[in-house]
Design a protein around this motif. Structure first.
Motif, PDB file in Angstrom:
ATOM      1  N   UNK A   1      -3.804   7.524   4.264  1.00  0.00           N
ATOM      2  CA  UNK A   1      -2.452   7.160   4.691  1.00  0.00           C
ATOM      3  C   UNK A   1      -1.523   7.334   3.498  1.00  0.00           C
ATOM      4  N   UNK A   2      -0.434   8.027   3.728  1.00  0.00           N
ATOM      5  CA  UNK A   2       0.479   8.344   2.628  1.00  0.00           C
ATOM      6  C   UNK A   2       1.643   7.363   2.531  1.00  0.00           C
ATOM      7  N   UNK A   3       1.776   6.759   1.374  1.00  0.00           N
ATOM      8  CA  UNK A   3       2.948   5.955   1.034  1.00  0.00           C
ATOM      9  C   UNK A   3       3.966   6.964   0.517  1.00  0.00           C
TER      10      UNK A   3
ATOM     11  N   UNK B   1       4.177  -2.655   7.891  1.00  0.00           N
ATOM     12  CA  UNK B   1       3.153  -1.656   8.224  1.00  0.00           C
ATOM     13  C   UNK B   1       2.084  -1.636   7.130  1.00  0.00           C
ATOM     14  N   UNK B   2       2.550  -1.651   5.873  1.00  0.00           N
ATOM     15  CA  UNK B   2       1.606  -1.550   4.744  1.00  0.00           C
ATOM     16  C   UNK B   2       0.840  -2.844   4.533  1.00  0.00           C
ATOM     17  N   UNK B   3       1.357  -3.944   5.037  1.00  0.00           N
ATOM     18  CA  UNK B   3       0.578  -5.195   5.003  1.00  0.00           C
ATOM     19  C   UNK B   3      -0.667  -5.044   5.893  1.00  0.00           C
ATOM     20  N   UNK B   4      -0.497  -4.327   7.004  1.00  0.00           N
ATOM     21  CA  UNK B   4      -1.652  -4.096   7.879  1.00  0.00           C
ATOM     22  C   UNK B   4      -2.641  -3.136   7.206  1.00  0.00           C
ATOM     23  N   UNK B   5      -2.104  -2.113   6.543  1.00  0.00           N
ATOM     24  CA  UNK B   5      -2.971  -1.192   5.790  1.00  0.00           C
ATOM     25  C   UNK B   5      -3.813  -1.991   4.789  1.00  0.00           C
ATOM     26  N   UNK B   6      -3.164  -2.958   4.145  1.00  0.00           N
ATOM     27  CA  UNK B   6      -3.869  -3.785   3.155  1.00  0.00           C
ATOM     28  C   UNK B   6      -4.970  -4.611   3.830  1.00  0.00           C
ATOM     29  N   UNK B   7      -4.628  -5.225   4.969  1.00  0.00           N
ATOM     30  CA  UNK B   7      -5.630  -6.035   5.688  1.00  0.00           C
ATOM     31  C   UNK B   7      -6.826  -5.199   6.124  1.00  0.00           C
ATOM     32  N   UNK B   8      -6.546  -3.995   6.583  1.00  0.00           N
ATOM     33  CA  UNK B   8      -7.608  -3.131   7.110  1.00  0.00           C
ATOM     34  C   UNK B   8      -8.313  -2.348   6.006  1.00  0.00           C
TER      35      UNK B   8
ATOM     36  N   UNK C   1      -0.371   8.034  -2.627  1.00  0.00           N
ATOM     37  CA  UNK C   1       1.085   8.188  -2.756  1.00  0.00           C
ATOM     38  C   UNK C   1       1.418   9.665  -2.630  1.00  0.00           C
ATOM     39  N   UNK C   2       2.443   9.989  -1.838  1.00  0.00           N
ATOM     40  CA  UNK C   2       2.874  11.384  -1.702  1.00  0.00           C
ATOM     41  C   UNK C   2       4.322  11.526  -2.138  1.00  0.00           C
ATOM     42  N   UNK C   3       4.589  12.491  -3.011  1.00  0.00           N
ATOM     43  CA  UNK C   3       5.951  12.666  -3.525  1.00  0.00           C
ATOM     44  C   UNK C   3       6.882  13.221  -2.440  1.00  0.00           C
ATOM     45  N   UNK C   4       6.349  14.010  -1.505  1.00  0.00           N
ATOM     46  CA  UNK C   4       7.186  14.677  -0.503  1.00  0.00           C
ATOM     47  C   UNK C   4       8.317  15.420  -1.229  1.00  0.00           C
ATOM     48  N   UNK C   5       7.929  16.226  -2.217  1.00  0.00           N
ATOM     49  CA  UNK C   5       8.907  16.900  -3.076  1.00  0.00           C
ATOM     50  C   UNK C   5       9.671  17.974  -2.315  1.00  0.00           C
ATOM     51  N   UNK C   6      10.980  17.850  -2.341  1.00  0.00           N
ATOM     52  CA  UNK C   6      11.870  18.873  -1.802  1.00  0.00           C
ATOM     53  C   UNK C   6      12.687  19.485  -2.934  1.00  0.00           C
ATOM     54  N   UNK C   7      12.391  19.083  -4.162  1.00  0.00           N
ATOM     55  CA  UNK C   7      13.004  19.615  -5.378  1.00  0.00           C
ATOM     56  C   UNK C   7      11.983  19.403  -6.497  1.00  0.00           C
TER      57      UNK C   7
ATOM     58  N   UNK D   1       2.720  -1.401  -3.980  1.00  0.00           N
ATOM     59  CA  UNK D   1       1.327  -1.313  -3.534  1.00  0.00           C
ATOM     60  C   UNK D   1       0.445  -2.311  -4.283  1.00  0.00           C
ATOM     61  N   UNK D   2       0.740  -2.497  -5.549  1.00  0.00           N
ATOM     62  CA  UNK D   2      -0.013  -3.473  -6.333  1.00  0.00           C
ATOM     63  C   UNK D   2       0.228  -4.877  -5.782  1.00  0.00           C
ATOM     64  N   UNK D   3       1.495  -5.141  -5.434  1.00  0.00           N
ATOM     65  CA  UNK D   3       1.847  -6.447  -4.865  1.00  0.00           C
ATOM     66  C   UNK D   3       1.135  -6.716  -3.553  1.00  0.00           C
ATOM     67  N   UNK D   4       0.860  -5.635  -2.806  1.00  0.00           N
ATOM     68  CA  UNK D   4       0.166  -5.771  -1.526  1.00  0.00           C
ATOM     69  C   UNK D   4      -1.352  -5.727  -1.706  1.00  0.00           C
ATOM     70  N   UNK D   5      -1.763  -5.531  -2.939  1.00  0.00           N
ATOM     71  CA  UNK D   5      -3.193  -5.436  -3.250  1.00  0.00           C
ATOM     72  C   UNK D   5      -3.847  -4.224  -2.579  1.00  0.00           C
ATOM     73  N   UNK D   6      -3.104  -3.141  -2.513  1.00  0.00           N
ATOM     74  CA  UNK D   6      -3.635  -1.899  -1.938  1.00  0.00           C
ATOM     75  C   UNK D   6      -4.106  -0.994  -3.070  1.00  0.00           C
ATOM     76  N   UNK D   7      -5.359  -0.571  -2.975  1.00  0.00           N
ATOM     77  CA  UNK D   7      -5.926   0.367  -3.953  1.00  0.00           C
ATOM     78  C   UNK D   7      -5.426   1.774  -3.649  1.00  0.00           C
ATOM     79  N   UNK D   8      -4.975   2.479  -4.653  1.00  0.00           N
ATOM     80  CA  UNK D   8      -4.497   3.845  -4.437  1.00  0.00           C
ATOM     81  C   UNK D   8      -5.577   4.840  -4.860  1.00  0.00           C
TER      82      UNK D   8
END
Ligand SMILES: [Zn+2]
Ligand SMILES: [Zn+2]
Length: 254
Positions: free
Chosen positions: A187-189, A205-212, A218-224, A241-248
């Motif tokens: 899942x891309x942040x 949404x990301x709180x649920x990602x954290x629970x699950x 992380x995706x830059x979605x670079x357009x430049x 993401x750190x605050x949500x305790x999500x491992x990247x």
């Protein structure tokens, strides 16, 4: 950031910079992996347009350009070739064929449109608000289950079309998050959303990602090219993401 799997090119008509400029910027800022995943062309229905994507006729030149850069900079950075694409049931086999034909390294799932390309079917400004959760869920699950995609780009883009974030939105989110987890899709942040304050990433949404404990990247979605070195959005994302305790995950397995 040492890897980015979400990079556009000028061919999509809303990005700037040459392909090589993206590579040079990535090398300069210490990236080890850079995947080009420009907006995929599609065989279009007569009422559709390629206004935010390359034309089919540009696909071969795109692939050639990225493969050349891959060779030219192979001792400095790992360049990957791919596309960001929707799930369109009537054309998904064509996409799979293109992946094979051009020897692409990966596809990322940008679930932008429901069935056809138009303003009203864009999930960020969806015209059928009663059905959005239903349609977004069906397209998400079907796309994730094709096995074609490595990353689900901005999976929370639909939030832009919601009037309120309610239990239904929460349940649907949990369902697609768990499907991604089962299918081994990251899942891309999305930093494009962070940079533009577009309404996503949506923290509930990301709180649920954290629970699950679903795999996250992380995706830059670079357009430049400069998006690759936008330290402010990168630091913001890492802090959230750190605050949500999500491992990247930084580098995805081949
Ligand atoms: Zn774009
Ligand atoms: Zn996208």
């Amino acid at each position: 950031m040492i890897a980015n799997y979400h990079t556009h090119t000028m061919r999509c008509k809303h990005a700037i910079g040459s392909d090589e400029e993206y590579v040079l910027e990535a090398i300069k800022h210490g990236y080890k992996v850079l995947a080009f995943t420009d907006h995929s062309p599609w065989p279009l229905h007569p009422f559709e347009s390629a206004s935010i994507r390359m034309d089919i006729s540009e696909l071969a030149e795109y692939a050639d350009s990225i493969q050349l850069l891959k060779m030219k900079y192979q001792d400095k950075i790992d360049i990957r070739l791919g596309l960001e694409a929707e799930y369109f049931e009537d054309r998904i086999n064509w996409l799979s064929d293109m992946k094979e034909l051009f020897n692409m390294d990966l596809l990322i799932f940008g679930n932008h449109f429901h069935r056809t390309i138009s303003f009203g079917t864009y999930y960020a400004f969806y015209n059928n608000r009663d059905q959005i959760l239903n349609h977004y869920r069906n397209d998400s699950l079907a796309g994730l289950k094709t096995g074609l995609f490595s990353i689900f780009a901005h999976p929370d883009i639909f939030v832009r079309s919601l009037r309120t974030w309610d239990k239904k939105a929460e349940n649907m989110s949990r369902e697609i998050i768990n499907c991604a987890k089962e299918q081994g899709v990251f899942l891309e942040f999305n930093l494009g959303g962070v940079r533009s304050h577009a309404g996503y990433p949506h923290i509930p949404f990301w709180e649920i990602v954290a629970q699950e404990k679903a795999p996250t990247i992380i995706g830059v979605d670079a357009h430049s090219p400069s998006d690759l070195s936008d330290t402010r959005s990168i630091e913001d994302a890492k802090r959230i993401l750190k605050g949500l305790n999500i491992q990247i995950t930084e580098v995805i397995p081949d």
